[in-house]
Design a protein around this motif. Sequence first.
Motif, PDB file in Angstrom:
ATOM      1  N   LEU A  39       0.836  -1.208   0.000  1.00  0.00           N
ATOM      2  CA  LEU A  39       0.000   0.000   0.000  1.00  0.00           C
ATOM      3  C   LEU A  39       0.869   1.256   0.000  1.00  0.00           C
ATOM      4  CD1 LEU A  39      -2.728  -1.120   2.569  1.00  0.00           C
ATOM      5  CD2 LEU A  39      -3.027  -0.835   0.105  1.00  0.00           C
ATOM      6  N   GLY A  40       2.007   1.186   0.694  1.00  0.00           N
ATOM      7  CA  GLY A  40       2.922   2.315   0.694  1.00  0.00           C
ATOM      8  C   GLY A  40       3.523   2.567  -0.672  1.00  0.00           C
ATOM      9  N   LEU A  74      10.471   6.566   9.431  1.00  0.00           N
ATOM     10  CA  LEU A  74      10.570   5.278   8.751  1.00  0.00           C
ATOM     11  C   LEU A  74       9.423   5.113   7.766  1.00  0.00           C
ATOM     12  CD1 LEU A  74      11.327   3.056  11.877  1.00  0.00           C
ATOM     13  CD2 LEU A  74      12.983   4.146  10.362  1.00  0.00           C
ATOM     14  N   THR A  75       9.543   4.128   6.908  1.00  0.00           N
ATOM     15  CA  THR A  75       8.470   3.828   5.969  1.00  0.00           C
ATOM     16  C   THR A  75       7.421   2.944   6.646  1.00  0.00           C
ATOM     17  OG1 THR A  75       9.556   1.822   5.144  1.00  0.00           O
ATOM     18  CG2 THR A  75      10.116   3.905   4.056  1.00  0.00           C
ATOM     19  N   PRO A  76       6.197   2.878   6.095  1.00  0.00           N
ATOM     20  CA  PRO A  76       5.152   2.053   6.723  1.00  0.00           C
ATOM     21  C   PRO A  76       5.554   0.591   6.886  1.00  0.00           C
ATOM     22  CG  PRO A  76       4.188   3.543   5.114  1.00  0.00           C
ATOM     23  CD  PRO A  76       5.668   3.677   4.969  1.00  0.00           C
ATOM     24  N   GLY A  77       6.254   0.028   5.906  1.00  0.00           N
ATOM     25  CA  GLY A  77       6.670  -1.367   6.015  1.00  0.00           C
ATOM     26  C   GLY A  77       7.629  -1.590   7.163  1.00  0.00           C
ATOM     27  N   ALA A  78       8.578  -0.669   7.355  1.00  0.00           N
ATOM     28  CA  ALA A  78       9.541  -0.799   8.446  1.00  0.00           C
ATOM     29  C   ALA A  78       8.867  -0.642   9.799  1.00  0.00           C
ATOM     30  CB  ALA A  78      10.653   0.235   8.280  1.00  0.00           C
ATOM     31  N   VAL A  79       7.904   0.277   9.894  1.00  0.00           N
ATOM     32  CA  VAL A  79       7.199   0.495  11.160  1.00  0.00           C
ATOM     33  C   VAL A  79       6.387  -0.740  11.544  1.00  0.00           C
ATOM     34  CG1 VAL A  79       5.361   1.814  12.267  1.00  0.00           C
ATOM     35  CG2 VAL A  79       7.134   2.999  10.961  1.00  0.00           C
ATOM     36  N   ASN A 128      19.701  -2.212   8.769  1.00  0.00           N
ATOM     37  CA  ASN A 128      19.455  -1.654   7.435  1.00  0.00           C
ATOM     38  C   ASN A 128      18.175  -0.833   7.400  1.00  0.00           C
ATOM     39  OD1 ASN A 128      21.715  -3.133   6.180  1.00  0.00           O
ATOM     40  ND2 ASN A 128      20.470  -4.934   6.635  1.00  0.00           N
ATOM     41  N   GLY A 129      17.828  -0.206   8.545  1.00  0.00           N
ATOM     42  CA  GLY A 129      16.598   0.592   8.608  1.00  0.00           C
ATOM     43  C   GLY A 129      16.566   1.655   7.525  1.00  0.00           C
ATOM     44  N   ARG A 130      15.441   1.726   6.872  1.00  0.00           N
ATOM     45  CA  ARG A 130      15.297   2.656   5.748  1.00  0.00           C
ATOM     46  C   ARG A 130      14.621   3.929   6.210  1.00  0.00           C
ATOM     47  NH1 ARG A 130      14.531   0.323   0.731  1.00  0.00           N
ATOM     48  NH2 ARG A 130      12.584   1.438   0.469  1.00  0.00           N
ATOM     49  N   VAL A 131      15.256   5.066   5.955  1.00  0.00           N
ATOM     50  CA  VAL A 131      14.662   6.363   6.233  1.00  0.00           C
ATOM     51  C   VAL A 131      14.018   6.848   4.969  1.00  0.00           C
ATOM     52  CG1 VAL A 131      15.057   8.706   7.031  1.00  0.00           C
ATOM     53  CG2 VAL A 131      16.476   6.851   7.908  1.00  0.00           C
ATOM     54  N   SER A 132      12.709   7.086   5.019  1.00  0.00           N
ATOM     55  CA  SER A 132      11.990   7.486   3.803  1.00  0.00           C
ATOM     56  C   SER A 132      12.326   8.921   3.425  1.00  0.00           C
ATOM     57  CB  SER A 132      10.479   7.362   4.020  1.00  0.00           C
ATOM     58  OG  SER A 132      10.082   8.227   5.036  1.00  0.00           O
ATOM     59  N   GLU A 145       6.752   4.437  -0.111  1.00  0.00           N
ATOM     60  CA  GLU A 145       7.721   3.358   0.019  1.00  0.00           C
ATOM     61  C   GLU A 145       8.630   3.371  -1.209  1.00  0.00           C
ATOM     62  OE1 GLU A 145       8.754   1.200   2.108  1.00  0.00           O
ATOM     63  OE2 GLU A 145       7.174   0.781   3.576  1.00  0.00           O
ATOM     64  N   ARG A 146       9.825   2.858  -1.035  1.00  0.00           N
ATOM     65  CA  ARG A 146      10.759   2.749  -2.143  1.00  0.00           C
ATOM     66  C   ARG A 146      10.796   1.311  -2.639  1.00  0.00           C
ATOM     67  NH1 ARG A 146      16.099   5.537   0.168  1.00  0.00           N
ATOM     68  NH2 ARG A 146      15.059   5.803   2.165  1.00  0.00           N
ATOM     69  N   LEU A 147      10.785   1.139  -3.942  1.00  0.00           N
ATOM     70  CA  LEU A 147      10.819  -0.203  -4.524  1.00  0.00           C
ATOM     71  C   LEU A 147      12.248  -0.725  -4.505  1.00  0.00           C
ATOM     72  CD1 LEU A 147       9.215  -2.436  -5.862  1.00  0.00           C
ATOM     73  CD2 LEU A 147       9.633  -1.352  -8.073  1.00  0.00           C
ATOM     74  N   ALA A 148      12.541  -1.614  -3.583  1.00  0.00           N
ATOM     75  CA  ALA A 148      13.857  -2.219  -3.442  1.00  0.00           C
ATOM     76  C   ALA A 148      13.670  -3.607  -2.850  1.00  0.00           C
ATOM     77  CB  ALA A 148      14.765  -1.365  -2.556  1.00  0.00           C
ATOM     78  N   TRP A 149      14.690  -4.435  -2.936  1.00  0.00           N
ATOM     79  CA  TRP A 149      14.538  -5.838  -2.542  1.00  0.00           C
ATOM     80  C   TRP A 149      14.755  -6.068  -1.058  1.00  0.00           C
ATOM     81  CZ3 TRP A 149      18.586  -8.155  -0.105  1.00  0.00           C
ATOM     82  CH2 TRP A 149      19.846  -7.535  -0.226  1.00  0.00           C
ATOM     83  N   ARG A 150      15.507  -5.183  -0.383  1.00  0.00           N
ATOM     84  CA  ARG A 150      15.951  -5.493   0.980  1.00  0.00           C
ATOM     85  C   ARG A 150      14.804  -5.559   1.974  1.00  0.00           C
ATOM     86  NH1 ARG A 150      20.959  -2.122   2.643  1.00  0.00           N
ATOM     87  NH2 ARG A 150      21.765  -3.409   0.951  1.00  0.00           N
ATOM     88  N   LEU A 151      13.970  -4.518   2.025  1.00  0.00           N
ATOM     89  CA  LEU A 151      12.883  -4.507   3.000  1.00  0.00           C
ATOM     90  C   LEU A 151      11.876  -5.633   2.776  1.00  0.00           C
ATOM     91  CD1 LEU A 151      11.604  -3.173   5.453  1.00  0.00           C
ATOM     92  CD2 LEU A 151      10.450  -1.581   3.928  1.00  0.00           C
ATOM     93  N   PRO A 152      11.434  -5.920   1.535  1.00  0.00           N
ATOM     94  CA  PRO A 152      10.518  -7.064   1.361  1.00  0.00           C
ATOM     95  C   PRO A 152      11.108  -8.386   1.829  1.00  0.00           C
ATOM     96  CG  PRO A 152      10.494  -5.670  -0.582  1.00  0.00           C
ATOM     97  CD  PRO A 152      11.599  -5.163   0.289  1.00  0.00           C
TER      98      PRO A 152
END
Length: 305
Positions: A115-116, A251-256, A300-304, A122-129
């Motif tokens: 949804l993000g 943080l992004t919604p996925g990380a939260v 590897n926390g992502r800062v949006s 959200e950023r489209l990248a492989w690490r967070l998924p």
Amino acid sequence: MRVTFAPPGARQAHLGMLLWAMLVGLSFPAVGLVSEALPPLLLTSLRFIIASLALWALARRAPDWWPSRRSLPLYSLMGLCLAGFFSTMFWAAHHTTALSMATLFVSVPLLAFVLGLAAGVERLAWRLPVILALGAVGALGLAWAESRNGSTGLRFGLGEAGFFLGCISSAMYPVLSKWGLSREWLSQSAAVRTFWSLAIGAVLIGLVGLALEPVANLGVMTPRDALLLVYLGLCSSALTFWLLQRATAALTPGAVTAYNYLVPFVSMLLLFIQHPERTGWVWLPGSALVLTAIALLLRNGRVST
């Protein structure tokens, strides 16, 4: 004393969400001590009212604490997300199994990520998924370990479908918050965002409760129930949602929402403290995967942007 409303850094946000997971995990035993005869929806509404009152003094200090014409509809949608999740959760509890609900709840971080992406926060990248998938497998492992204590298995029916809609509502909450922050529609104060979403959510859940539950049942509330309700309102609603809103700014919604995976781990630790005889190797794989996912998230926390 000067009050600051600046958003936290990524590290502070992650540490805050670790505290969030501990508080949410510790709240389940407190909920279990509340008298079963009390109406759950009306109790949730009262719990949110207590939380809103606790945050009001802090929220009103912010220069932009009163909602504008653009922010009020967004706060209403956020309150609707809270009302939707808690309402469907209580309804589904009578139409499905705890194992099915726990398994479906694992989907919230991945839903928030998708949804993000659709909302552009959200950023489209492989690490967070990958981290989210790892945590989901671990949480499923913990749910499987818990299921060994009973004979009821997984299924998918009307109750599960209803609760899944509630999971979508839960995933939408941080996405809407992040979307509103990115457009400067919402207050920069986490207390203000928490106050209005909880206050509006309390009204919506209360209306549902008045329509479905007998108000007279609140009369059986004991002094212990009242103290537990105040504790849940202050620690498990005001503080936890404030920590979530605070982390959403960094943080992004996925990380939260990934910290949802830690909640069953905290509940498992409490279970072992209370019933050490139930400790077994079946809990180890899921616990290891959840802890690994959280460690990777911290590293590897992502800062949006």
